[in-house]
Structures are given as structure tokens and as C-alpha cells.
Design a protein around this motif. Structure first.
Motif, PDB file in Angstrom:
ATOM      1  N   GLN A  68      -2.335 -50.354   4.653  1.00  0.00           N
ATOM      2  CA  GLN A  68      -2.658 -48.925   4.803  1.00  0.00           C
ATOM      3  C   GLN A  68      -4.123 -48.661   5.078  1.00  0.00           C
ATOM      4  OE1 GLN A  68       0.090 -47.151   4.492  1.00  0.00           O
ATOM      5  NE2 GLN A  68       1.382 -48.237   3.042  1.00  0.00           N
TER       6      GLN A  68
ATOM      7  N   LEU B 223      -0.799 -49.612  -6.010  1.00  0.00           N
ATOM      8  CA  LEU B 223       0.413 -49.893  -6.785  1.00  0.00           C
ATOM      9  C   LEU B 223       1.651 -49.859  -5.913  1.00  0.00           C
ATOM     10  CD1 LEU B 223      -0.291 -47.874 -10.044  1.00  0.00           C
ATOM     11  CD2 LEU B 223      -0.414 -50.343  -9.709  1.00  0.00           C
ATOM     12  N   SER B 224       1.679 -48.914  -4.975  1.00  0.00           N
ATOM     13  CA  SER B 224       2.888 -48.834  -4.167  1.00  0.00           C
ATOM     14  C   SER B 224       3.000 -50.062  -3.262  1.00  0.00           C
ATOM     15  CB  SER B 224       2.951 -47.516  -3.394  1.00  0.00           C
ATOM     16  OG  SER B 224       2.423 -47.657  -2.122  1.00  0.00           O
TER      17      SER B 224
ATOM     18  N   TYR C  32       2.751 -43.815 -12.751  1.00  0.00           N
ATOM     19  CA  TYR C  32       3.034 -44.149 -11.374  1.00  0.00           C
ATOM     20  C   TYR C  32       4.445 -43.687 -11.065  1.00  0.00           C
ATOM     21  CZ  TYR C  32       4.080 -46.774  -7.232  1.00  0.00           C
ATOM     22  OH  TYR C  32       4.448 -47.120  -5.957  1.00  0.00           O
TER      23      TYR C  32
ATOM     24  N   THR D  11      -5.952 -41.681  -6.891  1.00  0.00           N
ATOM     25  CA  THR D  11      -5.208 -41.577  -5.634  1.00  0.00           C
ATOM     26  C   THR D  11      -5.157 -42.923  -4.915  1.00  0.00           C
ATOM     27  OG1 THR D  11      -7.238 -40.679  -4.736  1.00  0.00           O
ATOM     28  CG2 THR D  11      -5.481 -39.122  -5.200  1.00  0.00           C
TER      29      THR D  11
ATOM     30  N   ALA E 251      -0.297 -42.841   2.714  1.00  0.00           N
ATOM     31  CA  ALA E 251      -1.571 -43.527   2.922  1.00  0.00           C
ATOM     32  C   ALA E 251      -2.632 -42.519   3.291  1.00  0.00           C
ATOM     33  CB  ALA E 251      -1.413 -44.540   4.052  1.00  0.00           C
TER      34      ALA E 251
ATOM     35  N   ARG F  14      -5.523 -45.735  -6.447  1.00  0.00           N
ATOM     36  CA  ARG F  14      -4.746 -46.574  -7.343  1.00  0.00           C
ATOM     37  C   ARG F  14      -3.254 -46.492  -6.997  1.00  0.00           C
ATOM     38  NH1 ARG F  14      -4.650 -45.135 -13.607  1.00  0.00           N
ATOM     39  NH2 ARG F  14      -2.917 -43.823 -13.000  1.00  0.00           N
ATOM     40  N   ALA F  15      -2.802 -45.278  -6.744  1.00  0.00           N
ATOM     41  CA  ALA F  15      -1.388 -45.091  -6.428  1.00  0.00           C
ATOM     42  C   ALA F  15      -1.007 -45.855  -5.158  1.00  0.00           C
ATOM     43  CB  ALA F  15      -1.074 -43.608  -6.285  1.00  0.00           C
ATOM     44  N   GLN F  16      -1.928 -45.903  -4.194  1.00  0.00           N
ATOM     45  CA  GLN F  16      -1.638 -46.647  -2.958  1.00  0.00           C
ATOM     46  C   GLN F  16      -1.532 -48.143  -3.216  1.00  0.00           C
ATOM     47  OE1 GLN F  16      -4.543 -45.650   0.083  1.00  0.00           O
ATOM     48  NE2 GLN F  16      -4.635 -43.611  -0.785  1.00  0.00           N
TER      49      GLN F  16
ATOM     50  N   PRO G 141       2.937 -42.743  -2.785  1.00  0.00           N
ATOM     51  CA  PRO G 141       1.971 -41.847  -2.159  1.00  0.00           C
ATOM     52  C   PRO G 141       1.823 -42.159  -0.674  1.00  0.00           C
ATOM     53  CG  PRO G 141       0.872 -43.617  -3.304  1.00  0.00           C
ATOM     54  CD  PRO G 141       2.329 -43.786  -3.581  1.00  0.00           C
TER      55      PRO G 141
END
Ligand SMILES: Nc1ncnc2c1ncn2[C@@H]1O[C@H](COP(=O)(O)OP(=O)(O)OP(=O)(O)O)[C@@H](O)[C@H]1O
Ligand SMILES: Nc1ncnc2c1ncn2[C@@H]1O[C@H](COP(=O)(O)OP(=O)(O)OP(=O)(O)O)[C@@H](O)[C@H]1O
Ligand SMILES: [Mg+2]
Ligand SMILES: [Mg+2]
Lengths: 258, 284
Positions: free
Chosen positions: B140, B194-195, A248, B188, A256, B190-192, A254
Motif C-alpha cells: 500500500q 495490521l490489515s 482492530y 491510522t 490505504a 497502524r491499522a494499515q 482500512p
């Protein structure tokens, strides 16, 4: 000549007005003894491609050939003996009330093989399970052992091709290593060819000499392992996948894209 | 660390089932501040049992004891069930592995967010709906008005997970326990997710307990890592120093991972030692 040759597959799923195009012009070739990977976002159609090759969907257009035989011209049972599938979930894919011996006998009976007992013993041995597992039920096995049984079930018919749908994503990394090693050994010993779906690029990189990246029913890029290792990817989605894979990035959250 | 949100000392959980006694969690101790702490370990090592013990959501056959289990200064094990419910709803949130099991299948996802809002604030239904849509947008979700009316089976895994997070954020928790929140998601999405979680830790000062078996992810996402084996924390490391692990189990796990660009013919497999499961010393 390629062992598997897929060209221009289109597939729609859903009835009437809910019908949607799920696969759009899928083409790729796999050589004998090769492991070919499929990656891509959730819902992009990876499992569906495997289902088409396995003959679980039949209403696609385009052409799928294995060893020179096209799907249309081939005998269904013969096709099924050549091409077997291993599913993701080692818990769901085995019948809970059947003993391991029954689970392995079933495909042999359907295909009217003789010598069933010996063949079951052989398949269990190939996946590293001893004869004592024959009379157990799936709930008496660990996740890794269950996945070995699922692989043995795919092997009893002596296929040439195994289609592997996320075969290790439900397993711990230590068990994943055992199963991936097993796949490599079996590929050598039995001269198998694999198509492997995984969401883990590192698994794809470890197993596959080449792989296709899918997005929304299309192949956006076909890459070799060497290109991946060198970071030579061109499709934006592949780059996002590479960047998000395995880690990560705190510095660059990233955008949205729901 | 100054005043941790959560402090756990010698937590033990035993399951008394028909098959006998299982000592599933043994003398686990750790503190959680305004940071991201991971628990990793193989299936059955006791990760979820720790998470559930913290919110007292274990079945009756589980017996829990600890020298200390304090959250925001309150001793959780001595609270009444009613007080505990209050904490569970307002101060501690839990994200479970599979959102589809946690959402009500016969109610639209938006109504579920509205309900969560109504449970915590005295507002009209129209106001709750408006807030729910804002909440969906904040995680999001594009076109939140449309998504509001969808049922759980009509949303993808990643959306379901974000809807769960939207619901969790309504009561303004101090701590989030996320049990494998991203293993069902593709990278992809997953990254959202996590952020979003990262943002909560940074901006709202939440403590995050992140249960996972993804070593790579934990290494880059979390601040500290507790490694569990057979019910015990066998090693604790700064996430950035995971590669300096001393315990053979942790080293074995790291070695078994395939890595891009480090081609090997075979992956190394774990060679388990009985020694790893022996009782470690209790914290004084
Ligand atoms: N029986 C069906 N009827 C209609 N749509 C379907 C059906 N089965 C699958 N789909 C849709 O087809 C698309 C591709 O699904 P598929 O299972 O192949 O995706 P995938 O790439 O394997 O995803 P994942 O990584 O989540 O397993 C998805 O959008 C899915 O919703
Ligand atoms: N309700 C229960 N009754 C009896 N034993 C249980 C119960 N729940 C869990 N256990 C046992 O306690 C041990 C720890 O389980 P736990 O679910 O905490 O593991 P985990 O680390 O979360 O594993 P996973 O990665 O598979 O989720 C396991 O041996 C499990 O079989
Ligand atoms: Mg799939
Ligand atoms: Mg668990």
C-alpha cells in the motif's frame, strides 16, 4: 478568562526551498485547572504546538498568551518558569551521566533559585520518589521512575502549566496508570493546567475535558469529552481515529492512504 | 490443532552476564498454527527473548535449551548455523520494533528491497527493481517509483515499517515474528500495517507471533494470547475471552487501562504479588 490563549499560529520550518508550513492557523484556549488534549496523526504538528507554547520555537506568527501576558512582551526566563514541558522518552530526556540531584538542580541554578536542596527534596516527594533516589543515575531507575524524575524536573520551578508530550507512551499500561494518577493528583495539589499530547484516545478521554484533533498542521475539530463519549464526532479523521483506537476491526480493513 | 508450524516445549533462556545469571525465560510452551498468537507482558518479562530464541538470534551470553523447538518438523536447536541462516532468510521473518534501526541508512529503501530480491532469486538487476516496486505497491505504498529512491530518514515511521514488511514477504515465509511492530505508529497507519499482516495469515496461511504490550489491540487482532510475567507464561487465553482472565496479573493489567466511555477518577494500579513469579509446573 483563559489561562492559555492561542490564536492563529502559523509556523514554517526548514530553510530556503525546503521550507514547509508546519502549523496553519492553530487557535485554542485552555482554562485554569483544565487538561486540554491534542491528538492527531503522526507528523500533524502536535509536538510543534507544544514547542511553540514552551518558547522553543520563536519565529511563528499569531499570538500566544499565558495568564494575560503575551509571549512577545514577556520576560523569557519568567515565561519558562511558568511553562514547563515533559517529553515522551524517559530514556532519552535525562542526561545519562548526571545524578538525579544534578538533573533537578540544573533548572534551579539557571533560574538562580536559592534553597536548592530543599526544593529538590520537595519535587521528588511530589512525584512519589524517596530521598534515596537523589544520588542515583538514570540507568539505575525503571522506566516509570525515570518518567517521575522527568516530571519532578518540570516541577522544581513551580510552573503553572505543564506541557506533556506523549508522557506515557513508552511505558507499560500498569506504569501508565500510576503516572496518569500522579498527574491528576498534582493537578489538584499544585493547581496545575496541562496540555496533553497522546495518540491514545482513551488516555485523552480519561484526562481531558476537551481536546483538539490535528491533521496536517491544522486543527480539524475541537471536542469535549462528553461529545466523544457520545460518539458525536464530525471530522472524518476523528471518526477514523475513534474507530481505530484501541482495537482492530477485522471486518472493515482500512483503506490505504500512505 | 493439526500440525502446528511451530511447537515449543519448555523453552528456557538464561543470560550469563557480568551482573550474574538471569533466568529470563522459564519453561515456556506453546504451539503456533496458521493463526495469530500474541505474547503480552510488561517490559522485561521476556517477550523479545522468546522471539529471538526462536530464530537463534540471541547474544553469546544467552544459553537456550528446550525439550522441543520444532519448526516445520525440524528441530531448530540442533541445526547447523548455516541451515539456520537459510531458515531465517526464507521461512521465518522477523519485524523489529524500530524500522529505522533495521534499514541501512546509506542505501535507498528501494535498493534494499531489490537486494533482498536478488538474494533469493536469480534475476537481473532491472527485473529485481521492477519486482521491488511491485512489492512496495503491494504493501500500500502510494507512488512506489518515487519512494524507491528515498533514504530511510526521508520516510515516515509507518512507511518504514511497511517497507520492512515488503522485504520480509519476498522469500515467502511460513512464520512471522513481529516484535512490537506497531507501537511506533499512529493509529491510522497502524491499522494499515495490521490489515497487511492479517491478510498474510488469511491468504498465505502464515503463522504470526505478535509481541505487544497493547492489550486492546491484541484482544481484537489476535486469535490467542499468552500472558508472560517474570519469564513465564502465567496464563493463556483465547483473545476474545481476555476479559475472562483468571490470573491476578492479567486482571490487574486489564483494570489499569483507561477506556472511552467508562469514566473513572483514578485508574487502578497493579498490586504485585511475589507469588506471581514462583515457578510454575513444567509441561510433562
Ligand atoms: N526541524 C524541522 N525541520 C523541518 N521539518 C520539521 C522539523 N521538525 C519537525 N518537522 C516536521 O513538522 C511536522 C510536524 O512534526 P511534529 O513533531 O510536531 O509532529 P507530531 O504531530 O508531534 O507527530 P508524532 O505523533 O509523530 O510525534 C512533521 O511533518 C515533521 O516532519
Ligand atoms: N543481552 C542481555 N544480557 C543480559 N540480560 C538481558 C539481555 N537481554 C535481555 N536481558 C534481560 O532479560 C529480561 C527479558 O528481556 P526482554 O528484552 O526479553 O524483555 P521484553 O519482555 O521484550 O521487554 P520490553 O517490553 O521492554 O521489550 C530482562 O530482565 C532483560 O533485562
Ligand atoms: Mg510528536
Ligand atoms: Mg522487547
Amino acid at each position: 478568562m483563559s489561562l492559555i490563549s492561542i490564536s492563529d499560529i502559523d509556523l514554517h520550518l526548514g530553510a530556503g526551498t525546503r521550507s514547509r508550513q508546519i502549523l496553519d492557523g492553530i487557535s485554542f484556549d485552555v482554562d485554569e485547572g483544565q487538561t486540554f488534549g491534542l491528538v492527531g496523526e503522526s507528523g500533524s504538528g502536535k509536538s510543534t504546538v507544544l514547542r511553540c507554547i514552551a518558547g522553543l520555537y520563536r519565529h511563528w506568527t499569531g499570538s500566544i498568551a499565558v495568564d494575560g501576558d503575551t509571549f512577545e512582551s514577556a520576560d523569557r526566563l519568567a515565561w519558562c518558569r511558568k511553562v514547563q514541558m515533559v517529553f515522551q522518552d524517559p530514556y532519552g530526556s535525562l542526561h545519562p551521566k548526571h545524578r538525579i540531584s544534578d538533573i533537578l538542580a540544573e533548572p534551579l541554578q539557571i533560574h538562580r533559585f536559592g534553597d536548592i536542596d530543599r526544593r529538590i527534596g520537595e519535587a521528588l516527594e511530589q512525584v512519589g520518589l524517596g530521598g534515596q533516589f537523589r544520588y542515583r543515575y538514570p540507568h539505575q531507575l525503571s522506566g516509570g521512575q525515570r518518567q517521575r524524575v522527568a516530571i519532578a524536573r518540570a516541577l522544581v520551578l513551580r510552573p503553572r502549566i505543564l506541557l506533556l508530550d506523549e508522557p506515557t507512551s513508552a511505558l507499560d499500561v500498569s506504569i501508565q496508570a500510576e503516572i496518569l494518577n500522579l498527574f491528576k493528583d498534582l493537578r489538584e495539589e499544585l493547581n496545575l493546567t496541562y496540555v496533553l499530547v497522546s495518540h491514545d484516545l482513551a488516555v485523552i478521554d480519561h484526562m481531558c475535558s476537551a481536546f483538539a484533533v490535528m491533521q496536517a498542521g491544522k486543527i480539524v475539530e475541537v471536542l469535549t469529552r462528553d461529545a466523544l463519549d457520545a460518539g458525536q464526532v464530525s471530522a472524518p479523521y476523528t471518526r477514523a481515529l475513534l474507530e481505530a483506537s484501541g482495537h482492530y476491526d477485522l471486518a472493515a480493513p482500512p483503506s490505504a492512504q500512505s | 490443532m493439526t500440525d502446528p508450524i511451530l511447537s515449543v516445549k519448555n523453552l528456557n533462556v538464561r543470560y550469563f552476564s557480568a551482573r550474574g545469571l538471569l533466568h529470563a525465560v522459564r519453561n515456556v510452551s506453546f504451539d503456533l498454527g496458521r493463526e495469530k498468537v500474541a505474547i503480552i507482558g510488561e517490559s522485561g518479562s521476556g517477550k523479545s527473548t522468546v522471539g529471538r530464541a526462536l530464530v537463534r538470534l540471541l547474544p553469546d551470553i544467552a544459553k537456550v535449551n528446550a525439550d522441543r523447538l520444532s519448526f516445520e518438523g525440524k528441530e531448530l536447536l540442533s541445526l547447523s548455523e548455516r541451515k539456520m541462516q537459510d531458515i531465517r532468510g526464507r521461512r521465518i521473518s522477523m519485524i523489529l520494533q524500530d524500522p529505522k534501526f533495521s534499514l541501512n541508512p546509506v542505501m535507498s529503501v528501494g535498493e534494499q528491497v531489490s537486494e533482498a530480491y536478488l538474494a533469493h532469486f536469480k534475476v537481473s538487476r532491472a527485473e529485481a527493481k521492477k519486482r521491488a516496486i511491485e512489492q512496495l505497491a503491494s504493501v500500500q505504498i502510494r507512488d512506489p517509483e518515487h519512494v524507491y529512491g528515498l533514504y530511510p530518514h526521508e520516510v515516515s515511521g509507518g512507511m518504514g515499517q511497511r517497507i520492512m514488511i515488503a522485504m520480509m514477504l519476498i522469500p515467502d515465509p511460513a512464520m512471522i515474528i513481529a516484535d512490537e511492530p506497531t507501537s511506533a505508529l499512529d493509529v491510522t497507519v497502524r491499522a494499515q500495517v495490521l490489515s497487511l499482516l492479517d491478510d498474510l495469515v488469511q491468504r498465505r496461511g502464515i503463522g504470526l507471533l505478535f509481541i505487544s504490550h497493547d492489550l486492546n489491540l491484541v484482544q481484537s487482532f489476535c486469535d490467542r494470547v499468552l500472558i508472560m510475567y517474570a519469564g513465564q507464561v502465567v496464563e493463556e487465553l483465547r483473545a476474545s475471552e481476555l476479559h475472562l482472565a483468571q490470573h491476578d496479573y492479567t486482571k490487574g493489567l486489564l483494570a489499569s487501562l483507561p477506556r472511552i466511555g467508562q469514566r473513572r477518577d483514578r485508574l487502578s494500579v497493579l498490586n504485585r504479588k511475589q507469588d506471581w513469579a514462583r515457578d510454575l509446573e513444567r509441561q510433562p
